[in-house]
Design a protein around this motif. Structure first.
Motif, PDB file in Angstrom:
ATOM      1  N   GLU A  10     106.899  34.116  -0.137  1.00  0.00           N
ATOM      2  CA  GLU A  10     106.565  33.339   1.036  1.00  0.00           C
ATOM      3  C   GLU A  10     106.552  31.969   0.449  1.00  0.00           C
ATOM      4  O   GLU A  10     107.176  30.926   1.262  1.00  0.00           O
ATOM      5  CB  GLU A  10     105.036  33.484   1.584  1.00  0.00           C
ATOM      6  CG  GLU A  10     105.113  32.591   2.863  1.00  0.00           C
ATOM      7  CD  GLU A  10     103.653  33.050   3.430  1.00  0.00           C
ATOM      8  OE1 GLU A  10     103.251  32.412   4.403  1.00  0.00           O
ATOM      9  OE2 GLU A  10     103.046  33.820   3.127  1.00  0.00           O
ATOM     10  N   LYS A  11     106.233  31.460  -0.613  1.00  0.00           N
ATOM     11  CA  LYS A  11     105.918  30.342  -1.397  1.00  0.00           C
ATOM     12  C   LYS A  11     107.282  30.230  -2.156  1.00  0.00           C
ATOM     13  O   LYS A  11     107.395  29.021  -2.910  1.00  0.00           O
ATOM     14  CB  LYS A  11     104.813  29.936  -2.023  1.00  0.00           C
ATOM     15  CG  LYS A  11     103.823  29.875  -1.004  1.00  0.00           C
ATOM     16  CD  LYS A  11     102.372  29.719  -1.861  1.00  0.00           C
ATOM     17  CE  LYS A  11     101.140  29.263  -0.686  1.00  0.00           C
ATOM     18  NZ  LYS A  11      99.872  29.037  -1.543  1.00  0.00           N
ATOM     19  N   SER A  12     108.112  31.141  -2.670  1.00  0.00           N
ATOM     20  CA  SER A  12     109.213  31.075  -3.624  1.00  0.00           C
ATOM     21  C   SER A  12     108.687  30.867  -5.054  1.00  0.00           C
ATOM     22  O   SER A  12     109.554  30.055  -5.659  1.00  0.00           O
ATOM     23  CB  SER A  12     110.388  30.134  -3.169  1.00  0.00           C
ATOM     24  OG  SER A  12     110.722  30.377  -1.725  1.00  0.00           O
ATOM     25  N   GLU A  13     107.438  31.425  -5.420  1.00  0.00           N
ATOM     26  CA  GLU A  13     106.846  30.881  -6.609  1.00  0.00           C
ATOM     27  C   GLU A  13     106.639  32.062  -7.290  1.00  0.00           C
ATOM     28  O   GLU A  13     106.086  33.294  -6.944  1.00  0.00           O
ATOM     29  CB  GLU A  13     105.786  30.277  -6.417  1.00  0.00           C
ATOM     30  CG  GLU A  13     105.732  28.796  -5.806  1.00  0.00           C
ATOM     31  CD  GLU A  13     104.319  28.394  -5.371  1.00  0.00           C
ATOM     32  OE1 GLU A  13     104.286  27.127  -5.187  1.00  0.00           O
ATOM     33  OE2 GLU A  13     103.345  28.879  -5.321  1.00  0.00           O
ATOM     34  N   MET A  14     107.197  32.038  -8.587  1.00  0.00           N
ATOM     35  CA  MET A  14     106.972  33.228  -9.554  1.00  0.00           C
ATOM     36  C   MET A  14     105.455  32.924 -10.294  1.00  0.00           C
ATOM     37  O   MET A  14     105.320  31.545 -10.758  1.00  0.00           O
ATOM     38  CB  MET A  14     107.954  33.149 -10.488  1.00  0.00           C
ATOM     39  CG  MET A  14     107.773  34.455 -11.624  1.00  0.00           C
ATOM     40  SD  MET A  14     107.763  36.062 -10.884  1.00  0.00           S
ATOM     41  CE  MET A  14     106.730  36.978 -11.823  1.00  0.00           C
ATOM     42  N   LYS A  15     104.576  33.789 -10.259  1.00  0.00           N
ATOM     43  CA  LYS A  15     103.220  33.401 -10.784  1.00  0.00           C
ATOM     44  C   LYS A  15     102.756  34.308 -11.903  1.00  0.00           C
ATOM     45  O   LYS A  15     103.108  35.403 -11.916  1.00  0.00           O
ATOM     46  CB  LYS A  15     101.963  33.375  -9.578  1.00  0.00           C
ATOM     47  CG  LYS A  15     102.429  32.202  -8.477  1.00  0.00           C
ATOM     48  CD  LYS A  15     101.500  32.326  -7.508  1.00  0.00           C
ATOM     49  CE  LYS A  15     101.759  31.515  -6.398  1.00  0.00           C
ATOM     50  NZ  LYS A  15     100.805  31.539  -5.291  1.00  0.00           N
TER      51      LYS A  15
END
Length: 314
Positions: free
Chosen positions: A238-243
């Motif tokens: 949804e946020k296009s973030e790899m965490k």
């Protein structure tokens, strides 16, 4: 108390807990990252290499002006291997430029300077030791050369949204009209491809993340049982973030001697260690406009996994 100790105290005292990703890169972490870059799943380095190797003409077309030479200023140059592909093309086409790599590591710059002198003796190289903005202050007023700033490797994705805007606006303030900024940006793609890059089958990314705890043990006298934590990477589509996180496998207390403090961890409590945002082309263009830039061209690899986006200060 040094900055590392202060940041560890702040991060582990917060709720939720976090550790800044900039501390990944001690000697052991840097060696692990070299292994990550050579792993089968980590596409970012290969794709940016491909761009540098195959698009020299596109870059030179934007960089070169008949009126003035250009100063290729690389922010966080490290070993400069990718940039040397551009240098080779520019030298072979008799471009009028000089190379100014910036890095906090004096030893890395010494090695890079020696490599450039050996491979490209005609290139003027002006290394600058220090952080980005201290170094840019030294070249801010120069109008003898057109500034072409390189910020490679997808590192822009490691900032929060607010940090990204602040960083780019500050970069903008050090540039003259018609100066260029080239940013390496990782793009939207199959989420499974992204997740695999941060959780390679050989386990280098796991060891890279866990090395943060080992570094705290080594440098701050902590007693982390590294085996009691797990590496957990996840892609927030949804946020296009790899965490990336370090997750405590059990209830435990860790004492850090240098801080004279103990920290409690509940079972399955996490420490956030890294974010790596991925962008669509439309998001890149909105970001450029919002921070005062004009997009000149997006230069892609063959699969459009990655771009080196060329922005101009109007």
């Amino acid at each position: 108390m040094n900055d590392f100790a202060k940041d560890v105290l702040k991060g582990l005292s917060s709720d939720p807990k976090f550790l800044p990703s900039k501390y990944f890169y001690d000697e052991a972490g840097s060696k692990l990252f070299e292994e990550i870059m050579h792993s089968e799943e980590y596409y970012l380095t290969d794709k940016e290499f491909e761009i540098m190797e195959t698009h020299g003409a596109d870059f030179l077309r934007h960089f070169q002006s008949r009126e003035i030479p250009f100063d290729l200023i690389e922010l966080g140059s490290g070993n400069g291997i990718k940039t040397q592909l551009l240098l080779e093309y520019f030298v072979s086409h008799q471009a009028n430029f000089r190379y100014s790599p910036i890095d906090i590591s004096g030893s890395a710059l010494e090695k890079l300077t020696a490599d450039v002198h050996a491979k490209f003796p005609s290139v003027q190289i002006h290394p600058i030791v220090g952080d980005y903005f201290h170094a840019l202050e030294q070249v801010k007023e120069s109008k003898e050369f057109r500034k072409v700033l390189l910020f490679m490797g997808g590192n822009i994705g490691n900032f929060s949204e607010a940090e990204t805007h602040t960083f780019l606006k500050k970069i903008h303030s050090y540039m003259n009209p018609n100066d260029l900024l080239v940013i390496g940006i990782d793009l939207w793609k199959n989420p499974l491809t992204i997740e695999a890059a941060y959780n390679d089958s050989t386990g280098y990314t796991r060891e890279f993340n866990l090395n943060l705890l080992k570094r705290i043990n080594r440098e701050l006298g902590a007693n982390f049982n590294v085996g009691s934590f797990m590496h957990y990477p996840t892609y927030d589509i949804e946020k296009s973030e790899m965490k990336s996180y370090l997750v405590s496998k059990k209830d435990q207390i860790v004492h850090i001697e240098e801080l004279s403090t103990s920290f409690s961890f509940g079972a399955w409590e996490y420490i956030h260690t890294e974010i790596s945002k991925k962008y669509s082309v439309s998001q890149i263009e909105k970001l450029a406009t919002a921070t005062g830039f004009q997009v000149e061209e997006h230069v892609f690899d063959g699969e459009k996994y990655f771009t080196n986006s060329i922005w101009k200060k109007p």
